[in-house]
Design an enzyme around this catalytic site. Structure first.
Site, PDB file in Angstrom:
ATOM      1  N   TYR A 113      -1.693  -1.556  10.274  1.00 47.65           N
ATOM      2  CA  TYR A 113      -1.621  -1.670   8.896  1.00 47.65           C
ATOM      3  C   TYR A 113      -0.398  -1.315   8.124  1.00 47.65           C
ATOM      4  O   TYR A 113       0.134  -1.869   7.276  1.00 47.65           O
ATOM      5  CB  TYR A 113      -2.880  -0.951   8.313  1.00 47.65           C
ATOM      6  CG  TYR A 113      -3.140  -1.095   6.648  1.00 47.65           C
ATOM      7  CD1 TYR A 113      -3.741  -2.020   6.408  1.00 47.65           C
ATOM      8  CD2 TYR A 113      -2.794   0.023   5.986  1.00 47.65           C
ATOM      9  CE1 TYR A 113      -4.235  -2.350   5.002  1.00 47.65           C
ATOM     10  CE2 TYR A 113      -3.013  -0.092   4.501  1.00 47.65           C
ATOM     11  CZ  TYR A 113      -3.754  -1.264   4.107  1.00 47.65           C
ATOM     12  OH  TYR A 113      -4.148  -1.288   2.819  1.00 47.65           O
ATOM     13  N   SER A 147       0.758  -1.234   0.070  1.00 47.84           N
ATOM     14  CA  SER A 147       0.051  -0.033  -0.197  1.00 47.84           C
ATOM     15  C   SER A 147       0.957   1.491   0.050  1.00 47.84           C
ATOM     16  O   SER A 147       2.011   1.251   0.485  1.00 47.84           O
ATOM     17  CB  SER A 147      -0.957  -0.037   1.193  1.00 47.84           C
ATOM     18  OG  SER A 147      -1.550   1.339   1.296  1.00 47.84           O
TER      19      SER A 147
HETATM   20  P1  NAD Z   1     -11.440  -5.310  -0.250  1.00 46.64           P
HETATM   21  O1  NAD Z   1     -12.060  -5.318   0.988  1.00 46.64           O
HETATM   22  O2  NAD Z   1     -12.624  -5.484  -1.333  1.00 46.64           O
HETATM   23  O3  NAD Z   1     -10.836  -7.157  -0.523  1.00 46.64           O
HETATM   24  C1  NAD Z   1     -10.147  -7.604   0.380  1.00 46.64           C
HETATM   25  C2  NAD Z   1     -10.075  -9.019   0.383  1.00 46.64           C
HETATM   26  O4  NAD Z   1      -9.305  -9.702   1.026  1.00 46.64           O
HETATM   27  C3  NAD Z   1     -11.901  -9.487   0.125  1.00 46.64           C
HETATM   28  O5  NAD Z   1     -11.762 -10.396  -1.076  1.00 46.64           O
HETATM   29  C4  NAD Z   1     -11.561 -10.290   1.646  1.00 46.64           C
HETATM   30  O6  NAD Z   1     -12.730 -11.250   1.668  1.00 46.64           O
HETATM   31  C5  NAD Z   1     -10.286 -10.668   1.616  1.00 46.64           C
HETATM   32  N1  NAD Z   1      -9.667 -10.968   3.075  1.00 46.64           N
HETATM   33  C6  NAD Z   1      -9.546 -10.029   3.886  1.00 46.64           C
HETATM   34  N2  NAD Z   1      -9.143 -11.020   5.289  1.00 46.64           N
HETATM   35  C7  NAD Z   1      -8.884 -12.196   4.805  1.00 46.64           C
HETATM   36  C8  NAD Z   1      -8.609 -13.366   5.317  1.00 46.64           C
HETATM   37  N3  NAD Z   1      -8.496 -13.201   6.437  1.00 46.64           N
HETATM   38  N4  NAD Z   1      -8.759 -14.428   4.688  1.00 46.64           N
HETATM   39  C9  NAD Z   1      -9.137 -14.695   3.291  1.00 46.64           C
HETATM   40  N5  NAD Z   1      -9.439 -13.385   2.597  1.00 46.64           N
HETATM   41  C10 NAD Z   1      -9.259 -12.106   3.268  1.00 46.64           C
HETATM   42  O7  NAD Z   1     -10.270  -4.314  -0.566  1.00 46.64           O
HETATM   43  P2  NAD Z   1      -9.438  -4.082  -1.750  1.00 46.64           P
HETATM   44  O8  NAD Z   1      -9.148  -2.487  -1.711  1.00 46.64           O
HETATM   45  O9  NAD Z   1      -9.795  -4.757  -2.852  1.00 46.64           O
HETATM   46  O10 NAD Z   1      -8.021  -4.923  -1.038  1.00 46.64           O
HETATM   47  C11 NAD Z   1      -7.077  -5.595  -1.610  1.00 46.64           C
HETATM   48  C12 NAD Z   1      -5.757  -5.334  -1.223  1.00 46.64           C
HETATM   49  O11 NAD Z   1      -5.355  -3.808  -1.504  1.00 46.64           O
HETATM   50  C13 NAD Z   1      -5.468  -5.117   0.309  1.00 46.64           C
HETATM   51  O12 NAD Z   1      -4.362  -6.030   0.440  1.00 46.64           O
HETATM   52  C14 NAD Z   1      -5.442  -3.971   0.825  1.00 46.64           C
HETATM   53  O13 NAD Z   1      -4.787  -3.780   1.892  1.00 46.64           O
HETATM   54  C15 NAD Z   1      -4.529  -3.246  -0.489  1.00 46.64           C
HETATM   55  N6  NAD Z   1      -5.053  -2.032  -0.678  1.00 46.64           N
HETATM   56  C16 NAD Z   1      -6.209  -1.333  -0.709  1.00 46.64           C
HETATM   57  C17 NAD Z   1      -6.387  -0.097  -1.026  1.00 46.64           C
HETATM   58  C18 NAD Z   1      -7.539   0.920  -1.352  1.00 46.64           C
HETATM   59  O14 NAD Z   1      -7.609   2.203  -1.251  1.00 46.64           O
HETATM   60  N7  NAD Z   1      -8.648  -0.130  -1.487  1.00 46.64           N
HETATM   61  C19 NAD Z   1      -5.088   0.755  -1.140  1.00 46.64           C
HETATM   62  C20 NAD Z   1      -3.780   0.167  -1.142  1.00 46.64           C
HETATM   63  C21 NAD Z   1      -3.690  -1.210  -0.694  1.00 46.64           C
END
Ligand code: NAD
Length: 253
Positions: free
Chosen positions: A156, A142
């Site tokens: 985080y 991130s």
């Molecule tokens: P999201 O919440 O839509 O997706 C997260 C996914 O991870 C979901 O499918 C959820 O079910 C799964 N998950 C969470 N905990 C879990 C566990 N213990 N076991 C199995 N699956 C699990 O959000 P997203 O934004 O698509 O997140 C994806 C990645 O991107 C994450 O690692 C997040 O930290 C990273 N990220 C997101 C952003 C943002 O602004 N959305 C920015 C930077 C990084």
């Protein structure tokens, strides 16, 4: 077809960036093992991909469970006979609370979900990739913990920064045998993790403002970057922290 016949594990595939990657990678010819906790949602997404002529199998589970990473790899090998890529993307923010007030539970769960899961993934994916002649490990990090900090995001940020150190070591350990490892650093992205951002104009305006593009990303834009890292087009890229952040890291105005 950038991923023709490549076998790819994607975690966090039930929503957001992981779901977008699942659909995009399938369009590019990948054979997919999809992981996340929500079985019904995951099976629906896998079913839709298969319905369009793709190949995908859903294996529901929790990335905090030690046996889950092994199960995902075993499924890839049993079902498709090889492993070419692990897009280790599942993640959670944890409770937003300053460090003196943070519980041990919140710290441990956030680190287990975002960082220790990467250790388990790499531990099981690398031997399978070596048998397949090499592969690409991708970990979703991130901008938080790299180029930006927000109060309350200590666990985080630490977990996401830890992934960058991990990929550097993985790259040096296994590069000579054709296994690449990269961290993908999205900027703000419109997913479930961002909550009801479109119904909170002030928060959306703030998030938009910290990016040079003055907007946050759609999940598909981040999936496109993951596609590059998964494909042979990034064949000379390893050990990197690949910023795909809408100019978040350089924006000062
Ligand atoms: P999201 O919440 O839509 O997706 C997260 C996914 O991870 C979901 O499918 C959820 O079910 C799964 N998950 C969470 N905990 C879990 C566990 N213990 N076991 C199995 N699956 C699990 O959000 P997203 O934004 O698509 O997140 C994806 C990645 O991107 C994450 O690692 C997040 O930290 C990273 N990220 C997101 C952003 C943002 O602004 N959305 C920015 C930077 C990084």
């Amino acid at each position: 077809m950038q991923l023709h016949n490549k076998v790819v594990i994607i975690t966090g595939a039930s929503s957001g960036i992981g779901e977008a990657a699942a659909r995009l990678f399938a369009e590019e010819g990948a054979k997919l093992v999809l992981g996340a906790r929500r079985r019904e949602t995951l099976e629906r997404i896998a079913g839709e991909i298969v319905g369009k002529g793709g190949e995908a199998i859903a294996v529901a589970g929790d990335v905090c469970d030690v046996g889950y990473a092994e199960q995902l790899v075993a499924t890839a090998l049993d079902r498709f006979g090889r492993l070419d890529c692990g897009f280790n993307n599942a993640g959670m923010t944890g409770e937003a609370v300053a460090i003196p007030d943070m519980t041990e539970e919140n710290w441990s769960l956030t680190l287990a979900t975002n960082l220790t899961s990467a250790f388990h993934a790499a531990k099981h994916q690398i031997p399978a990739m070596l048998k397949s002649g090499g592969g690409s490990l991708i970990f979703t990090s991130s901008f938080v913990g790299y180029s930006a900090a927000f109060p309350g995001m200590g666990a985080y940020a630490a977990s996401k920064a830890g992934l960058i150190g991990l990929v550097q070591v993985l790259a040096t350990e296994h590069g000579a045998k054709g296994v690449r490892a990269n961290a993908l650093l999205p900027g703000g992205t419109r997913t479930e993790m961002a909550g009801n951002i479109d119904e909170e104009p002030e928060r959306l305006a703030f998030l938009n403002s910290i990016h040079a593009l003055k907007r946050i990303a759609d999940a598909r834009e981040i999936a496109e970057a993951a596609l590059f890292l998964a494909s042979d087009r990034s064949s000379f890229m390893t050990g990197s922290a690949m910023v795909v952040d809408g100019g978040n890291s350089i924006n000062k105005v």
